[in-house]
Design an enzyme around this catalytic site. Structure first.
Site, PDB file in Angstrom:
ATOM      1  N   TYR A   1       0.510  -1.026  -0.067  1.00 19.02           N
ATOM      2  CA  TYR A   1       0.383   0.165  -0.072  1.00 19.02           C
ATOM      3  C   TYR A   1       1.190   1.464   0.098  1.00 19.02           C
ATOM      4  CZ  TYR A   1      -2.675   3.875   2.314  1.00 19.02           C
ATOM      5  OH  TYR A   1      -3.246   5.082   2.095  1.00 19.02           O
TER       6      TYR A   1
HETATM    7  O1  LIG Z   1      -2.392   6.723   7.184  1.00 19.78           O
HETATM    8  C1  LIG Z   1      -2.516   6.198   6.951  1.00 19.78           C
HETATM    9  O2  LIG Z   1      -1.677   6.938   5.556  1.00 19.78           O
HETATM   10  C2  LIG Z   1      -2.886   5.302   6.208  1.00 19.78           C
HETATM   11  O3  LIG Z   1      -4.117   5.422   7.585  1.00 19.78           O
HETATM   12  C3  LIG Z   1      -4.408   4.353   7.825  1.00 19.78           C
HETATM   13  O4  LIG Z   1      -3.734   3.064   8.710  1.00 19.78           O
HETATM   14  P1  LIG Z   1      -3.461   2.175   9.812  1.00 19.78           P
HETATM   15  O5  LIG Z   1      -2.923   3.519  10.572  1.00 19.78           O
HETATM   16  O6  LIG Z   1      -2.673   0.994  10.100  1.00 19.78           O
HETATM   17  O7  LIG Z   1      -5.031   2.624  10.375  1.00 19.78           O
HETATM   18  P2  LIG Z   1      -5.672   0.936  10.996  1.00 19.78           P
HETATM   19  O8  LIG Z   1      -5.882   0.016  10.173  1.00 19.78           O
HETATM   20  O9  LIG Z   1      -7.196   1.863  11.270  1.00 19.78           O
HETATM   21  O10 LIG Z   1      -5.087   0.420  12.566  1.00 19.78           O
HETATM   22  C4  LIG Z   1      -4.609   1.537  13.544  1.00 19.78           C
HETATM   23  C5  LIG Z   1      -3.815   1.575  14.443  1.00 19.78           C
HETATM   24  O11 LIG Z   1      -4.546   0.225  14.954  1.00 19.78           O
HETATM   25  C6  LIG Z   1      -3.492  -1.196  15.207  1.00 19.78           C
HETATM   26  N1  LIG Z   1      -5.092  -2.369  15.389  1.00 19.78           N
HETATM   27  C7  LIG Z   1      -4.907  -2.324  13.494  1.00 19.78           C
HETATM   28  C8  LIG Z   1      -5.941  -3.951  13.510  1.00 19.78           C
HETATM   29  C9  LIG Z   1      -6.131  -4.365  14.637  1.00 19.78           C
HETATM   30  O12 LIG Z   1      -7.021  -5.386  14.290  1.00 19.78           O
HETATM   31  N2  LIG Z   1      -5.482  -4.358  15.868  1.00 19.78           N
HETATM   32  C10 LIG Z   1      -4.830  -3.152  16.464  1.00 19.78           C
HETATM   33  O13 LIG Z   1      -3.816  -3.367  16.995  1.00 19.78           O
HETATM   34  C11 LIG Z   1      -2.427  -0.842  14.327  1.00 19.78           C
HETATM   35  O14 LIG Z   1      -1.056  -1.795  14.366  1.00 19.78           O
HETATM   36  C12 LIG Z   1      -1.989  -0.051  13.676  1.00 19.78           C
HETATM   37  O15 LIG Z   1      -1.138   0.401  15.111  1.00 19.78           O
HETATM   38  C13 LIG Z   1      -5.997   3.321   7.514  1.00 19.78           C
HETATM   39  O16 LIG Z   1      -6.462   2.119   6.724  1.00 19.78           O
HETATM   40  C14 LIG Z   1      -5.238   3.606   5.581  1.00 19.78           C
HETATM   41  O17 LIG Z   1      -5.643   2.751   4.448  1.00 19.78           O
HETATM   42  C15 LIG Z   1      -4.099   4.294   5.523  1.00 19.78           C
HETATM   43  O18 LIG Z   1      -4.640   5.779   4.869  1.00 19.78           O
END
Ligand SMILES: O=C(O)[C@H]1O[C@H](OP(=O)(O)OP(=O)(O)OC[C@H]2O[C@@H](n3ccc(=O)[nH]c3=O)[C@H](O)[C@@H]2O)[C@H](O)[C@@H](O)[C@H]1O
Length: 425
Positions: A238
């Site tokens: 991504y």
């Molecule tokens: O800034 C971005 O550019 C991206 O932001 C977002 O990604 P992320 O920051 O990864 O958000 P998100 O999935 O909500 O996980 C948040 C936290 O929860 C943790 N997480 C997640 C899932 C889980 O089951 N457990 C967990 O601890 C996980 O490890 C993380 O620490 C958008 O989805 C992406 O499309 C893109 O726009």
């Protein structure tokens, strides 16, 4: 040359069947005839399916955009500007989370807005349809189509002279890239190029503002992340496609004079959000009494995100559109340098994931069943933290919603949309 049947009858290892009787040969011959018939039937079925899918594609394409005068009128009306010095914006991904909010905000202040969305099933399509209904009620027409359909894009640019494109259509999600890598190439690379090709040929050329991502900072450790920091260590496909998008848009700016603004969004959340994101799926699970999985980094360090509230991001998008400057090309030629900009749109105050869960528990008044696991190697990064001084300087970007307040608004929306009784999503 031996016939296919002969080839099939003779073993690939010579001598393997030496001395076998005629009965065997007859038996083998009839088996191979059956095999040939089966092949023939498979070929016929495959051709039929190909033909059907070709017809379906053609039909759906023509249904979607060659629907005549009424359809064109809807596009023209929706693109109409109702304020002095307003703009006419094509919003791709308009039925998405950020797209729907930006579309409504633009329309509210009198800009023309036409939405485009392919309504893919990456997450609950009914939520996208509900956003679409909301936009329709506010006078915004959404065209159902994919950014890879250049004919559709050409048609749209032909009938509405867009001054700007707010390009938010993308394959989102960091971890899903391991399951379906090609969808990222389809939308974030091929779709982007198709859109840029059509935009560079449009007359007038629109200015383009598009969604990059905080994930381009990848494994960087220096915080806060600044736009001038290195972005050559992506941790997920991504992130790699978003980084590629930044390079691709640069070439279109350089060669064709397209005005380009890339926005690095930092974990945007809020009402009408994306069900695949942690704050959203955690809310659903907590209400359903199901456990949630919280990832942890090395040495049990909590992960942290610079969670950014949707209204702040919308202000950043609109500020970017307002200050984008003009594209300088026409007919595929550049007549002078055009702006190329990249901005962080974050919140500047990272919060750990367990703290975010604590806030949800408070607003939902329910204790979560938490499973802590070591962060799998699935593209995640340990933390994000934005330096937003460039966006502040350029268009006064100033996020003013903290996570506690933003999640309260999200939970209120969630409960009004889905209700307390959580059957399914
Ligand atoms: O800034 C971005 O550019 C991206 O932001 C977002 O990604 P992320 O920051 O990864 O958000 P998100 O999935 O909500 O996980 C948040 C936290 O929860 C943790 N997480 C997640 C899932 C889980 O089951 N457990 C967990 O601890 C996980 O490890 C993380 O620490 C958008 O989805 C992406 O499309 C893109 O726009």
């Amino acid at each position: 040359m031996p016939s296919l049947e002969e080839e099939l009858m003779f073993p690939s290892t010579p001598g393997k069947y030496k001395g076998q009787n005629r009965h065997f040969h007859r038996c083998f011959a009839s088996t191979s005839t059956m095999f040939l018939w089966a092949l023939f039937l498979i070929a016929i079925t495959a051709s039929y399916l190909c033909f059907q899918s070709f017809m379906d594609n053609n039909n759906s394409t023509s249904n979607r955009f060659f629907t005549g005068h009424h359809w064109e009128k809807q596009v023209i009306n929706s693109a109409q500007i109702h304020q002095a010095h307003g703009m006419s914006v094509l919003v791709t991904g308009a039925a998405g989370f950020v797209g729907s909010h930006v579309s409504l905000a633009l329309k509210k202040r009198g800009d023309g807005v036409v939405g485009l969305d392919n309504f893919n099933n990456y997450y609950d399509v009914s939520l996208k349809k509900a956003r679409k209904n909301l936009l329709n009620e506010n006078g915004i027409f959404i065209v159902e189509g994919d950014i890879n359909e250049s004919k559709l894009l050409l048609k749209l640019f032909d009938i509405a002279k867009f001054t700007h494109v707010m390009h938010l259509a993308a394959q989102a999600g960091v971890r899903y890239a391991m399951e379906n890598p090609n969808s990222y190439i389809h939308s974030n690379i091929a779709g982007l190029v198709t859109l840029l090709e059509v935009s560079k040929n449009a007359n007038p050329q629109p200015a383009i503002v598009w969604a990059s991502s905080s994930s381009v900072y990848g494994l960087n450790e220096k915080v806060p992340f600044s736009e001038s920091d290195r972005t050559d260590q992506p941790a997920s496909l991504y992130a790699a496609t978003k980084k590629a998008g930044e390079e691709i848009t640069h070439t279109y700016n350089h060669i064709y004079g397209l005005s380009i603004t890339g926005l690095r969004f930092f974990t945007v959340y809020g009402p009408w959000g994306r069900p695949d994101m942690a704050y959203f799926s955690f809310t659903r699970n907590i209400l359903q009494g199901k456990p949630i999985t919280i990832y942890r980094g090395k040495n049990r360090v909590d992960l942290a995100r610079d969670f950014t509230y949707i209204d702040d991001v919308v202000k950043g998008c609109i500020g970017s559109l307002d200050t984008s400057g003009k594209s300088t090309g026409s007919g595929g030629k550049k007549w002078g340098p055009a702006p190329y900009r990249i901005f962080n749109l974050g919140n500047t105050s990272p919060v750990t994931v367990p703290m975010m869960v604590g806030m949800l528990e408070k607003h939902l008044k329910i204790k979560a069943k938490k499973n802590f696991v070591v962060m799998p190697g699935n593209g995640d990064v340990p933390f994000t933290h934005a330096n937003i001084s460039s966006a502040r300087k350029e268009f006064g970007y100033k996020p003013n919603t903290d996570l506690q307040t933003g999640l309260k608004k999200f939970v209120r929306w969630y409960l009004s949309y889905y209700g307390y009784n959580q059957g399914k999503l």
